[in-house]
Motif scaffolding. Structure first.
Motif, PDB file in Angstrom:
ATOM      1  N   ALA A  39       0.717  -1.256  -0.119  1.00  0.00           N
ATOM      2  CA  ALA A  39       0.091   0.092   0.024  1.00  0.00           C
ATOM      3  C   ALA A  39       0.980   1.354  -0.093  1.00  0.00           C
ATOM      4  O   ALA A  39       0.504   2.248  -0.716  1.00  0.00           O
ATOM      5  N   ILE A  40       1.889   0.891   0.847  1.00  0.00           N
ATOM      6  CA  ILE A  40       2.635   2.408   1.022  1.00  0.00           C
ATOM      7  C   ILE A  40       4.259   1.676   0.743  1.00  0.00           C
ATOM      8  O   ILE A  40       4.820   0.766   1.616  1.00  0.00           O
ATOM      9  N   ARG A  41       5.327   2.386   0.292  1.00  0.00           N
ATOM     10  CA  ARG A  41       6.567   2.061   0.148  1.00  0.00           C
ATOM     11  C   ARG A  41       7.451   3.219   0.813  1.00  0.00           C
ATOM     12  O   ARG A  41       7.146   4.319   0.639  1.00  0.00           O
ATOM     13  N   VAL A  42       8.315   2.737   2.033  1.00  0.00           N
ATOM     14  CA  VAL A  42       8.945   3.619   2.540  1.00  0.00           C
ATOM     15  C   VAL A  42      10.370   3.188   2.344  1.00  0.00           C
ATOM     16  O   VAL A  42      11.018   2.376   2.911  1.00  0.00           O
ATOM     17  N   ASN A  43      11.239   3.857   1.487  1.00  0.00           N
ATOM     18  CA  ASN A  43      12.612   3.574   1.142  1.00  0.00           C
ATOM     19  C   ASN A  43      12.644   2.230   0.762  1.00  0.00           C
ATOM     20  O   ASN A  43      11.700   1.664  -0.284  1.00  0.00           O
ATOM     21  N   GLN A  44      13.149   1.116   1.287  1.00  0.00           N
ATOM     22  CA  GLN A  44      13.068  -0.107   0.943  1.00  0.00           C
ATOM     23  C   GLN A  44      11.895  -0.987   1.660  1.00  0.00           C
ATOM     24  O   GLN A  44      11.822  -2.184   1.382  1.00  0.00           O
ATOM     25  N   GLY A  45      11.320  -0.513   2.641  1.00  0.00           N
ATOM     26  CA  GLY A  45      10.189  -0.857   3.445  1.00  0.00           C
ATOM     27  C   GLY A  45       8.952  -0.888   2.817  1.00  0.00           C
ATOM     28  O   GLY A  45       8.597  -0.332   1.766  1.00  0.00           O
ATOM     29  N   ILE A  46       8.161  -1.827   3.080  1.00  0.00           N
ATOM     30  CA  ILE A  46       6.613  -1.883   2.554  1.00  0.00           C
ATOM     31  C   ILE A  46       5.738  -1.992   3.524  1.00  0.00           C
ATOM     32  O   ILE A  46       5.823  -2.930   4.767  1.00  0.00           O
ATOM     33  N   ARG A 404      12.087  11.356   7.707  1.00  0.00           N
ATOM     34  CA  ARG A 404      10.723  11.622   6.756  1.00  0.00           C
ATOM     35  C   ARG A 404      11.352  12.406   5.479  1.00  0.00           C
ATOM     36  O   ARG A 404      11.007  12.132   4.452  1.00  0.00           O
ATOM     37  N   ALA A 405      11.950  13.410   5.906  1.00  0.00           N
ATOM     38  CA  ALA A 405      12.335  14.640   4.643  1.00  0.00           C
ATOM     39  C   ALA A 405      13.568  13.740   3.611  1.00  0.00           C
ATOM     40  O   ALA A 405      13.326  13.746   2.705  1.00  0.00           O
ATOM     41  N   ASP A 406      14.223  12.682   4.243  1.00  0.00           N
ATOM     42  CA  ASP A 406      15.197  12.091   3.493  1.00  0.00           C
ATOM     43  C   ASP A 406      14.710  10.906   2.957  1.00  0.00           C
ATOM     44  O   ASP A 406      15.035  10.500   2.054  1.00  0.00           O
ATOM     45  N   ALA A 407      13.512  10.360   3.061  1.00  0.00           N
ATOM     46  CA  ALA A 407      12.984   9.208   2.677  1.00  0.00           C
ATOM     47  C   ALA A 407      12.394   9.562   1.289  1.00  0.00           C
ATOM     48  O   ALA A 407      11.923  10.301   0.979  1.00  0.00           O
ATOM     49  N   ILE A 408      12.152   8.223   0.642  1.00  0.00           N
ATOM     50  CA  ILE A 408      11.386   8.141  -0.629  1.00  0.00           C
ATOM     51  C   ILE A 408      10.171   7.272  -0.232  1.00  0.00           C
ATOM     52  O   ILE A 408      10.272   6.117   0.122  1.00  0.00           O
ATOM     53  N   ILE A 409       8.828   8.112  -0.267  1.00  0.00           N
ATOM     54  CA  ILE A 409       7.751   7.500   0.104  1.00  0.00           C
ATOM     55  C   ILE A 409       6.838   7.563  -1.025  1.00  0.00           C
ATOM     56  O   ILE A 409       6.553   8.633  -1.634  1.00  0.00           O
ATOM     57  N   THR A 410       6.524   6.540  -1.436  1.00  0.00           N
ATOM     58  CA  THR A 410       5.317   6.494  -2.693  1.00  0.00           C
ATOM     59  C   THR A 410       4.218   5.516  -1.938  1.00  0.00           C
ATOM     60  O   THR A 410       4.232   4.713  -1.165  1.00  0.00           O
ATOM     61  N   GLU A 411       2.726   5.932  -2.763  1.00  0.00           N
ATOM     62  CA  GLU A 411       1.721   5.219  -2.419  1.00  0.00           C
ATOM     63  C   GLU A 411       1.314   4.666  -3.726  1.00  0.00           C
ATOM     64  O   GLU A 411       1.302   5.085  -4.705  1.00  0.00           O
TER      65      GLU A 411
END
Length: 412
Positions: A39-46, A404-411
């Protein structure tokens, strides 16, 4: 049992807060593919749809204030960012410590551990999920302590001030100021102008000079500042100000990249309870171009875009790390020119009066928070612990915003 669960819900909500309370529930009816797809990707995490749906459900069951749809996404993202930092630091929590954490949760709800887990199980929360949640909370606590505790501990002087034992409290000063920018090329010219201003003898002449040459935002008001507690001014400046008679102007004071002059307009005893501050939390964002019209315009636009210091992390994202400083320090540790500007600001307010790099860099200052006096009835140990925890929370929140500012967050 339902009554116990209600008691448990209220206890957990009070203890953890609506923003941080998070448990993972047993899966409800849905296909495995849709439940466990990202549902959401946070850097390499799911973060899976399952986690998201169950977090929303949990918030509804516990009647946590807010918007479950929005808050569930935010808390899950924060949790993933925290655990990525924890894993990178190699921090693990022993199983016996996790059990102690569960015991503590249960005790707060006046339940045994078995009753605690059974009550949650009746609402679809597995024991393993509870252990996982407790483990993550404890791991983040240990991470924050390991990373920031040395910076968060107050000094004896800070404890004295918090107890009301420090000097300087109770007095307020009414000043006018002139801040003249200084570069290697203008040293002689600025010195001459500063000496001329120091020789002035009237309020009107000082105000006129402020309107002409001062870089401080108070120039629009003839350099006049509002009443300020003496203790809020830079410590090194306080004795200089106290020596001035009404109408008298100080000798030129050299600051980084500037020369300052102050005119005394008034001195008064403040009402009882005037706050003192043990620590100042502020942000400094560096903007290339100094006081050029283009940079000042960009700073004015930035001021409209940011409401808190944490907003600056997003502004600085992708830029060299040195462009943004987030600092929590006792007043005596803050550079005098910065401390002077911060003394004028309330939390969330900004200043663009200062420069660095020989005038080539504009300093966009924002006041974040002030750590206030905790009262004279508390013990030194109580005050020290309270200051430490307050600072740890501030540092942890700031660090999380940086993650959070440094992360790549995609939905998805």
């Amino acid at each position: 049992m339902q009554q116990n669960l209600t008691t448990l819900s209220r206890s957990l909500t009070r203890m953890l807060g609506a923003a941080t309370l998070a448990l993972t529930l047993i899966a409800g009816p849905a296909s495995a593919q849709s439940l466990f797809s990202p549902a959401i990707r946070v850097n390499q995490g799911i973060i899976t749809h399952f986690e998201l749906e169950q977090r929303i459900r949990l918030m509804e069951v516990l009647r946590i204030p807010g918007d479950p749809q929005k808050d569930a996404r935010r808390t899950l993202i924060e949790e993933e960012l925290k655990m990525q930092a924890v894993e990178e630091a190699g921090i693990e929590v022993a199983p016996e410590d996790v059990q102690l954490g569960i015991d503590d949760f249960a005790a707060r709800a006046r339940l045994s551990s078995d009753e605690f887990l059974a009550a949650l199980a009746n609402e679809g929360v597995s024991a393993e999920t509870v252990r996982d949640f407790v483990s993550k909370q404890m791991a983040w606590r240990d991470y924050v302590s390991a990373r920031f505790l040395a910076r968060a501990r107050p000094t004896p002087d800070e404890i004295d001030r918090a107890l009301g034992l420090g000097g300087g409290g109770g007095l307020q000063v009414l000043l006018s100021e002139i801040i003249i920018p200084l570069t290697p090329q203008t040293v002689d010219q600025v010195d001459e102008v500063a000496q001329q201003i120091a020789a002035l003898t009237s309020y009107e002449d000082f105000s006129s000079a402020a309107a002409q040459v001062s870089a401080a935002e108070t120039r629009e008001n003839g350099g006049r500042m509002p009443w300020i507690p003496l203790a809020q001014l830079p410590p090194a400046l306080q004795p200089v100000i106290l020596e001035l008679e009404p109408g008298e102007i100080s000798s030129p004071i050299t600051l980084p990249n500037a020369v300052a002059l102050f005119q005394m307009r008034g001195l008064r005893e403040a009402a009882v309870g005037t706050p003192r501050y043990a620590a100042i939390d502020y942000a400094a964002y560096r903007m290339a171009g100094g006081r050029s019209p283009e940079t000042l315009k960009a700073a004015a636009e930035l001021r409209q875009r940011v409401d808190t210091c944490d907003d600056l992390y997003g502004v600085a994202k992708g830029q060299p790390v040195e462009v943004l400083d987030r600092i929590s320090a006792k007043p005596s540790e803050i550079p005098q020119d910065i401390a002077l500007e911060l003394a004028k600001l309330d939390p969330g307010e900004t200043s663009v009066a200062l420069t660095r790099n020989n005038g080539q860099t504009l300093l966009f200052l924002m006041m974040c928070t002030r750590t206030r006096d905790l009262g004279g009835d508390a013990s030194r140990e109580d005050v020290a612990n309270a200051l430490t925890q307050q600072r740890l929370q501030t540092l942890a929140d700031s660090h999380l915003e940086q993650l959070r500012a440094d992360a790549i967050i995609t939905e998805e």
